[in-house]
Design a protein around this motif. Structure first.
Motif, PDB file in Angstrom:
ATOM      1  N   PHE A   4     -26.225  48.407 -15.163  1.00 37.81           N
ATOM      2  CA  PHE A   4     -26.192  47.615 -13.850  1.00 37.81           C
ATOM      3  C   PHE A   4     -25.864  46.324 -14.232  1.00 37.81           C
ATOM      4  O   PHE A   4     -24.768  45.559 -13.730  1.00 37.81           O
ATOM      5  CB  PHE A   4     -27.671  47.792 -13.364  1.00 37.81           C
TER       6      PHE A   4
ATOM      7  N   TRP B 148     -22.069  45.840 -15.162  1.00 35.26           N
ATOM      8  CA  TRP B 148     -21.269  46.153 -13.919  1.00 35.26           C
ATOM      9  C   TRP B 148     -21.142  44.795 -13.187  1.00 35.26           C
ATOM     10  O   TRP B 148     -20.073  44.363 -12.769  1.00 35.26           O
ATOM     11  CB  TRP B 148     -21.776  47.232 -12.986  1.00 35.26           C
ATOM     12  N   MET B 149     -22.232  44.054 -13.121  1.00 36.95           N
ATOM     13  CA  MET B 149     -22.105  42.968 -12.295  1.00 36.95           C
ATOM     14  C   MET B 149     -21.701  41.892 -13.135  1.00 36.95           C
ATOM     15  O   MET B 149     -20.821  40.912 -12.499  1.00 36.95           O
ATOM     16  CB  MET B 149     -23.643  42.564 -12.112  1.00 36.95           C
TER      17      MET B 149
ATOM     18  N   ALA C  78     -28.215  38.941 -12.789  1.00 36.70           N
ATOM     19  CA  ALA C  78     -27.425  40.168 -12.298  1.00 36.70           C
ATOM     20  C   ALA C  78     -28.041  40.796 -10.889  1.00 36.70           C
ATOM     21  O   ALA C  78     -27.458  40.709 -10.044  1.00 36.70           O
ATOM     22  CB  ALA C  78     -27.263  41.232 -13.232  1.00 36.70           C
TER      23      ALA C  78
ATOM     24  N   LEU D 262     -26.455  40.249  -7.199  1.00 38.29           N
ATOM     25  CA  LEU D 262     -26.185  41.543  -6.336  1.00 38.29           C
ATOM     26  C   LEU D 262     -26.990  40.826  -4.939  1.00 38.29           C
ATOM     27  O   LEU D 262     -26.592  41.314  -3.971  1.00 38.29           O
ATOM     28  CB  LEU D 262     -27.337  42.719  -6.980  1.00 38.29           C
TER      29      LEU D 262
ATOM     30  N   GLY E  91     -23.391  48.667  -7.534  1.00 38.25           N
ATOM     31  CA  GLY E  91     -24.456  47.926  -8.078  1.00 38.25           C
ATOM     32  C   GLY E  91     -25.721  48.441  -7.380  1.00 38.25           C
ATOM     33  O   GLY E  91     -26.773  48.659  -8.516  1.00 38.25           O
TER      34      GLY E  91
END
Length: 416
Positions: free
Chosen positions: A308, A311-312, A370, A374, A394
């Protein structure tokens, strides 16, 4: 519904989630303490129970980071809690405390960017961060924690206890940097409060060191690298701004002095005065030596443990490079990972992977920022396909981490 009613509703919702976090952690810890077998929690609880004034020196030598143990002893002595319930309750209290600190950081950062009330969704993200763990893929990582690691090693109470103090020190550090840059602070506003920022930072940093020194192992070199980069940039500009940077550096260094003094005492207790690490020493080994004890494929382990936040970062690289909170969290994770990649404790302590704790402290910073990013994108009015994909993926990844974490702490129905 008027604004006041909405405000009361969001606080009630956040309180409900805090109790949920408390109950789950309490039940998990209680079951671990009442189950046969070795566990870090049992070892720390035994030490906490044995603390008495006439034997305090011996207990301190065993664990010079003793704040969690003193809290357990306080429940036993002043509230007549049975030992196992005192230990479980202490863990649950720290978990709830960390939930609120994470909520505070996420909400403050996201509200500054969006100029919207993000409290409810921030409380959801904070609750999820209380349980997230590495993706569980049994045919790849048969044991979910070691090799992948986590911001929630719930079996280790001292690391779980240091998280809120570390996050508070991180938040104040962000404000100090913003103030040094002449920008508006995020967490501590008001001129009167800002005059005390260095004292507040010194206090939280010391509490983190007293609770477990491994957060300082990560945050201190991270701060040094950050301010040295600022100094180099100011020298390159040749506009005299290096004086301002130097003034910021020595004030920050002074704020670290109490923690550094106590860190030296802890180090002496560990390695010179007969503490638990007296038969070991800190050494530099070849790249990833310790990590490879539990993971044959480190890159895959990193992805499973950090999917996660990675990805952010990848999809919001500009934010993580340009914003103070993004840059500091990313740098903290990189510094902690490098420390774990090279530093070890020798002898029997090698397999304990004690330098993984600074890495997991850096992981915590990146996970929280992060999560805040999101929330920011979730409230964004940018309806482009790219933004929708980032937000959707996300939330999916964060949810998978959450359910992996719930499985990790409840493989044998520990919760129910």
């Amino acid at each position: 519904m008027n604004t006041k009613e909405r405000n009361q509703t969001k606080y009630a919702f956040a309180a409900f989630l805090a109790v949920l976090v408390f109950v789950i952690i309490y039940k998990y810890c209680l079951n671990v303490l009442q189950t046969d077998g070795l566990a870090d929690l049992k070892d720390h609880t035994k030490l906490a129970e044995s603390i008495y004034l006439d034997r305090f020196w011996g207990a301190w030598l065993q664990r010079p980071y003793i704040f969690w143990h003193l809290c357990v002893k306080g429940f036993i002595k002043f509230f007549s809690f049975p030992t196992v319930h005192a230990s479980a309750c202490t863990c649950a209290c720290f978990a709830a405390f960390n939930y609120y600190v994470s909520l505070w950081v996420i909400e403050k950062v996201s509200a500054k960017v969006t100029n919207k009330d993000t409290y409810i969704i921030s409380s959801v993200v904070s609750m999820m961060l209380s349980f997230v763990a590495a993706f569980y893929i049994p045919w790849i990582n048969s044991y979910q924690y070691e090799g992948q690691f986590s911001i929630n090693p719930i079996f280790n109470p001292t690391h779980m206890a240091v998280k809120p103090f570390g996050l508070l020190a991180f938040a104040v550090a962000i404000d100090l940097i913003l103030r040094y840059k002449g920008k508006e602070t995020i967490f501590f506003t008001g001129e009167k409060t800002q005059k005390w920022l260095y004292v507040i930072f010194a206090t939280f940093l010391f509490l983190s060191t007293f609770t477990k020194p491994t957060f300082l192992y990560m945050l201190l070199p991270t701060g040094v690298i950050y301010v040295l980069i600022e100094l180099v940039i100011s020298l390159i500009h040749k506009d005299g701004s290096w004086k301002k940077t130097w003034n910021f550096m020595w004030k920050l260094a002074c704020a670290c002095i109490p923690s550094l003094i106590y860190l030296l005492l802890e180090y002496s207790a560990f390695y010179f005065w007969g503490g638990t690490n007296a038969d070991a020493k800190v050494a530099i080994y070849p790249f990833l030596t310790a990590w490879h004890l539990y993971s044959a494929d480190v890159p895959s382990s990193i992805v499973m443990g950090m999917c996660f936040p990675l990805w952010m970062v990848v999809t919001n690289l500009k934010y993580f490079i340009k914003s103070v909170e993004g840059r500091l969290s990313l740098l903290g994770y990189c510094v902690g990972t490098l420390e774990f990649s090279f530093f070890v404790e020798t002898g029997d302590k090698l397999g304990h992977l004690n330098f993984s704790w600074p890495m997991m402290s850096g992981m915590l910073l990146l996970w929280v920022i992060a999560g805040s990013r999101l929330v920011q994108l979730t409230f964004s009015e940018d309806n482009r396909l790219r933004n929708r994909i980032i937000v959707s993926v996300g939330w999916i990844l964060l949810s998978v981490h959450l359910f992996s974490g719930l499985y990790y702490i409840n493989p044998y129905n520990y919760i129910i």
